[in-house]
Design a protein around this motif. Structure first.
Motif, mmCIF file in Angstrom:
data_model
loop_
_atom_site.group_PDB
_atom_site.id
_atom_site.type_symbol
_atom_site.label_atom_id
_atom_site.label_comp_id
_atom_site.label_asym_id
_atom_site.label_seq_id
_atom_site.Cartn_x
_atom_site.Cartn_y
_atom_site.Cartn_z
ATOM 1 N N ASN A 35 55.528 54.049 96.188
ATOM 2 C CA ASN A 35 54.610 54.227 97.308
ATOM 3 C C ASN A 35 53.187 54.393 96.796
ATOM 4 O O ASN A 35 52.964 54.953 95.722
ATOM 5 C CB ASN A 35 55.018 55.469 98.120
ATOM 6 C CG ASN A 35 53.862 56.075 98.895
ATOM 7 O OD1 ASN A 35 53.305 57.087 98.493
ATOM 8 N ND2 ASN A 35 53.481 55.437 99.982
ATOM 9 N N GLY A 36 52.235 53.914 97.553
ATOM 10 C CA GLY A 36 50.828 54.094 97.225
ATOM 11 C C GLY A 36 49.982 53.631 98.388
ATOM 12 O O GLY A 36 50.478 53.040 99.353
ATOM 13 N N ARG A 37 48.685 53.887 98.301
ATOM 14 C CA ARG A 37 47.786 53.519 99.393
ATOM 15 C C ARG A 37 47.339 52.068 99.327
ATOM 16 O O ARG A 37 47.046 51.459 100.346
ATOM 17 C CB ARG A 37 46.562 54.443 99.379
ATOM 18 C CG ARG A 37 46.875 55.867 99.756
ATOM 19 C CD ARG A 37 45.656 56.760 99.670
ATOM 20 N NE ARG A 37 45.169 56.896 98.297
ATOM 21 C CZ ARG A 37 44.116 57.621 97.949
ATOM 22 N NH1 ARG A 37 43.423 58.257 98.869
ATOM 23 N NH2 ARG A 37 43.756 57.712 96.678
ATOM 24 N N SER A 38 47.281 51.509 98.107
ATOM 25 C CA SER A 38 46.746 50.164 97.925
ATOM 26 C C SER A 38 47.862 49.129 97.849
ATOM 27 O O SER A 38 48.692 49.167 96.940
ATOM 28 C CB SER A 38 45.903 50.102 96.645
ATOM 29 O OG SER A 38 45.613 48.767 96.284
ATOM 30 N N GLU A 39 47.858 48.189 98.786
ATOM 31 C CA GLU A 39 48.854 47.114 98.783
ATOM 32 C C GLU A 39 48.724 46.263 97.531
ATOM 33 O O GLU A 39 49.720 45.852 96.929
ATOM 34 C CB GLU A 39 48.652 46.248 100.031
ATOM 35 C CG GLU A 39 49.781 45.281 100.311
ATOM 36 C CD GLU A 39 51.022 45.964 100.865
ATOM 37 O OE1 GLU A 39 52.096 45.774 100.257
ATOM 38 O OE2 GLU A 39 50.915 46.675 101.873
ATOM 39 N N GLU A 40 47.496 46.014 97.120
ATOM 40 C CA GLU A 40 47.262 45.188 95.928
ATOM 41 C C GLU A 40 47.841 45.844 94.679
ATOM 42 O O GLU A 40 48.496 45.188 93.865
ATOM 43 C CB GLU A 40 45.766 44.945 95.756
ATOM 44 C CG GLU A 40 45.418 44.085 94.547
ATOM 45 C CD GLU A 40 43.921 43.889 94.382
ATOM 46 O OE1 GLU A 40 43.522 43.326 93.341
ATOM 47 O OE2 GLU A 40 43.154 44.286 95.275
ATOM 48 N N ARG A 41 47.596 47.139 94.505
ATOM 49 C CA ARG A 41 48.109 47.834 93.325
ATOM 50 C C ARG A 41 49.635 47.905 93.352
ATOM 51 O O ARG A 41 50.289 47.830 92.310
ATOM 52 C CB ARG A 41 47.503 49.227 93.234
ATOM 53 C CG ARG A 41 46.019 49.215 92.961
ATOM 54 C CD ARG A 41 45.428 50.593 92.843
ATOM 55 N NE ARG A 41 45.814 51.239 91.591
ATOM 56 C CZ ARG A 41 45.231 52.333 91.123
ATOM 57 N NH1 ARG A 41 44.246 52.910 91.823
ATOM 58 N NH2 ARG A 41 45.609 52.860 89.994
ATOM 59 N N LEU A 42 50.209 48.038 94.532
ATOM 60 C CA LEU A 42 51.664 48.062 94.643
ATOM 61 C C LEU A 42 52.263 46.723 94.231
ATOM 62 O O LEU A 42 53.260 46.672 93.504
ATOM 63 C CB LEU A 42 52.087 48.420 96.072
ATOM 64 C CG LEU A 42 51.877 49.880 96.496
ATOM 65 C CD1 LEU A 42 52.077 50.025 97.998
ATOM 66 C CD2 LEU A 42 52.821 50.809 95.741
ATOM 67 N N ARG A 43 51.652 45.631 94.691
ATOM 68 C CA ARG A 43 52.145 44.301 94.320
ATOM 69 C C ARG A 43 52.075 44.097 92.812
ATOM 70 O O ARG A 43 53.001 43.539 92.190
ATOM 71 C CB ARG A 43 51.335 43.214 95.034
ATOM 72 C CG ARG A 43 51.681 43.038 96.500
ATOM 73 C CD ARG A 43 51.168 41.706 97.024
ATOM 74 N NE ARG A 43 49.720 41.608 96.922
ATOM 75 C CZ ARG A 43 48.869 41.952 97.886
ATOM 76 N NH1 ARG A 43 49.327 42.421 99.029
ATOM 77 N NH2 ARG A 43 47.568 41.829 97.714
ATOM 78 N N LYS A 44 50.988 44.542 92.225
ATOM 79 C CA LYS A 44 50.826 44.426 90.774
ATOM 80 C C LYS A 44 51.882 45.239 90.037
ATOM 81 O O LYS A 44 52.473 44.779 89.055
ATOM 82 C CB LYS A 44 49.431 44.894 90.367
ATOM 83 C CG LYS A 44 49.131 44.773 88.885
ATOM 84 C CD LYS A 44 47.720 45.233 88.571
ATOM 85 C CE LYS A 44 47.439 45.157 87.067
ATOM 86 N NZ LYS A 44 46.059 45.635 86.752
ATOM 87 N N ALA A 45 52.150 46.441 90.513
ATOM 88 C CA ALA A 45 53.136 47.307 89.867
ATOM 89 C C ALA A 45 54.539 46.718 89.967
ATOM 90 O O ALA A 45 55.325 46.804 89.010
ATOM 91 C CB ALA A 45 53.104 48.696 90.496
ATOM 92 N N LEU A 46 54.860 46.115 91.092
ATOM 93 C CA LEU A 46 56.202 45.551 91.270
ATOM 94 C C LEU A 46 56.509 44.468 90.245
ATOM 95 O O LEU A 46 57.682 44.258 89.887
ATOM 96 C CB LEU A 46 56.353 44.986 92.689
ATOM 97 C CG LEU A 46 56.512 46.013 93.818
ATOM 98 C CD1 LEU A 46 56.569 45.301 95.162
ATOM 99 C CD2 LEU A 46 57.749 46.871 93.615
ATOM 100 N N LYS A 47 55.486 43.790 89.751
ATOM 101 C CA LYS A 47 55.687 42.754 88.735
ATOM 102 C C LYS A 47 56.186 43.343 87.419
ATOM 103 O O LYS A 47 56.717 42.619 86.575
ATOM 104 C CB LYS A 47 54.390 41.979 88.511
ATOM 105 C CG LYS A 47 53.934 41.170 89.726
ATOM 106 C CD LYS A 47 52.608 40.480 89.459
ATOM 107 C CE LYS A 47 52.144 39.697 90.679
ATOM 108 N NZ LYS A 47 50.828 39.028 90.455
#
Length: 242
Positions: A35-47
């Protein structure tokens, strides 16, 4: 408790300590929800993760807490570990009357303490349905001693520490639910950059030590320099009856 086959929710899981824990748990065969506030950072982390999904939202906001808790209930009914890692911290000069010290303290207390209490309460019914469940609250070495740079952050983490002790006592007779407290020292993350985080330990070390503690059912998890203080303070406080 078991360290594989879990469904793990990690707030603040897109970077820093949260992402390091997500990587460790993901590599060990767990289903990860970051979970996090930034959709972009979440997408990057999922990689960087296997068997992982993300839920975007700001846990410091009541409406988002409700939304996230409901999504966990409906889409992830096997959730059995929550790691309350998301935090807020500000350099807060109490000698500066124009510093908006109270506003900074309000945000820290809301994010680091009040939000954790509420989100934990929202997810407890689901956790209590599981055969093996855990709550991990990420506090700090700062719970033991504040300083002039982070006085109100330290206070918010001290409040979280006290709450965690009370939560653990509340469920002490429930053998299916365990309550852990993770005490990182200074860690080299973007979050701590403003306070000299480059001199801190790697986030992966925090994740590794938490993983070992979960395996051992070691509910108090001091990391690095925190161990020195923990060894002195905790044996005293554990023998105090209120």
């Amino acid at each position: 408790m078991k360290t594989t086959g879990n469904t793990v929710f990690i707030s603040g899981g897109s970077a820093g300590i949260g992402l390091a824990i997500a990587k460790k748990m993901s590599a060990s065969g767990n289903m990860i929800i970051i979970n996090g506030r930034s959709e972009e950072r979440l997408r990057k982390a999922l990689k960087e993760l296997n068997n992982a999904v993300a839920i975007q939202g700001d846990l410091s906001v009541k409406a988002d807490r409700l939304k996230i808790a409901e999504e966990l209930k409906t889409k992830h009914p096997k959730l059995n570990i929550i790691i309350n890692n998301a935090g807020a911290a500000f350099m807060n000069d109490l000698s500066d009357v124009n510093n908006k010290s109270a506003e900074k303290a309000f945000e820290e207390i809301n994010t680091n303490y009040i939000s954790v209490i509420d989100f934990t309460a929202l997810t407890l019914p689901l956790l209590l349905q599981q055969e093996d469940a855990a709550i991990v609250n990420v506090s700090s070495i700062a719970v033991f001693r504040s300083n002039k740079y982070l006085p109100t952050y330290s206070a918010s983490k001290a409040a979280l520490h006290s709450y965690t002790q009370g939560l653990r006592d509340t469920f002490s007779e429930n053998k299916k639910l365990k309550v852990y407290e993770l005490y990182p020292p200074l860690v080299n993350t973007e979050f701590s950059a403003e306070i000299g985080g480059a001199n801190g330990i790697p986030a992966s070390q925090v994740a590794d030590e938490l993983f070992v503690a979960l395996e051992r059912n070691q509910f108090e998890v001091p990391v690095g320099d925190t161990r020195k203080i923990h060894e002195l303070v905790v044996p005293i406080t554990e023998n105090v009856t209120l």
